[in-house]
Scaffold this motif. Sequence first.
Motif, short mmCIF file in Angstrom:
data_model
loop_
_atom_site.label_atom_id
_atom_site.label_comp_id
_atom_site.label_asym_id
_atom_site.label_seq_id
_atom_site.Cartn_x
_atom_site.Cartn_y
_atom_site.Cartn_z
N HIS A 100 0.81 -1.10 0.02
CA HIS A 100 -0.17 -0.02 0.16
C HIS A 100 0.73 1.24 0.03
O HIS A 100 1.74 1.46 0.77
CB HIS A 100 -0.95 0.09 1.21
N ALA A 101 0.66 2.27 -1.02
CA ALA A 101 1.38 3.25 -1.00
C ALA A 101 0.60 4.56 -0.40
O ALA A 101 -0.46 4.59 -0.43
CB ALA A 101 1.60 3.73 -2.35
N GLY A 102 1.48 5.42 0.30
CA GLY A 102 1.02 6.48 1.07
C GLY A 102 0.68 7.70 0.05
O GLY A 102 1.33 7.53 -1.03
N VAL A 150 6.16 6.67 0.52
CA VAL A 150 5.84 5.74 1.54
C VAL A 150 5.20 4.45 1.11
O VAL A 150 4.03 4.70 0.51
CB VAL A 150 5.30 6.29 2.64
N VAL A 151 5.78 3.39 1.34
CA VAL A 151 5.35 2.15 0.94
C VAL A 151 5.05 1.14 2.26
O VAL A 151 5.98 1.05 2.79
CB VAL A 151 5.83 1.39 -0.19
N PHE A 173 8.49 1.39 4.05
CA PHE A 173 9.59 1.79 3.42
C PHE A 173 9.44 3.18 3.20
O PHE A 173 8.39 3.60 2.52
CB PHE A 173 9.66 1.10 2.15
N GLU A 174 10.45 4.15 3.49
CA GLU A 174 10.45 5.57 2.97
C GLU A 174 11.30 5.55 1.89
O GLU A 174 12.75 5.22 2.14
CB GLU A 174 10.73 6.52 4.11
N ARG A 227 15.42 4.61 1.62
CA ARG A 227 16.19 5.43 3.02
C ARG A 227 15.85 5.08 4.09
O ARG A 227 16.83 5.37 4.95
CB ARG A 227 16.02 6.92 2.39
N ARG A 228 14.77 4.28 4.35
CA ARG A 228 14.37 4.09 5.91
C ARG A 228 13.34 2.94 5.66
O ARG A 228 12.56 2.95 4.86
CB ARG A 228 13.77 5.20 6.34
#
Length: 144
Positions: free
Chosen positions: A83-85, A90-91, A116-117, A124-125
């Motif tokens: 799911h993507a923000g 952001v995932v 996941f950012e 990256r995060r």
Amino acid sequence: MSPEGIHAGSLAAATTYLDAFEAGDVTEMADVLTDDVVHTLAMSFDGGTEPYLVLTGKDQVLGFFSDILQQVSQRDLSDRRAHAGVGGEVVFVEAGGEAVLASSGTLYRNVYVFKFECADGQVRRITEYANPVAAHKALHIPLG
């Protein structure tokens, strides 16, 4: 870049990272990480709100996961739902996890949520959530 392009790049980076982990391919994992990546294992084994572990930088993240890959003979992250923000950077990925511990043949199952950012198609995060009781039982990590 369009929001759709950002979303596609972020989703591809997250998918590549998880596929590479399943395959045991640290080089491919590295390809989608920024040099200053931070991976946080957010579960707590003492009931607190502080994360269990924070890994900072590509070398530390890959070192930790290289050790994990040697400790498990099989890895499977099944039933993935991504799911993507808003904005697409952001995932979130939900998955059932199953691994076999190489030393004992013990089956380790858990449920994961990864945040996941991403930026420019790289991770990256990562913030990883899992059930600490399941980890405790399989890995003998003390609770409390």
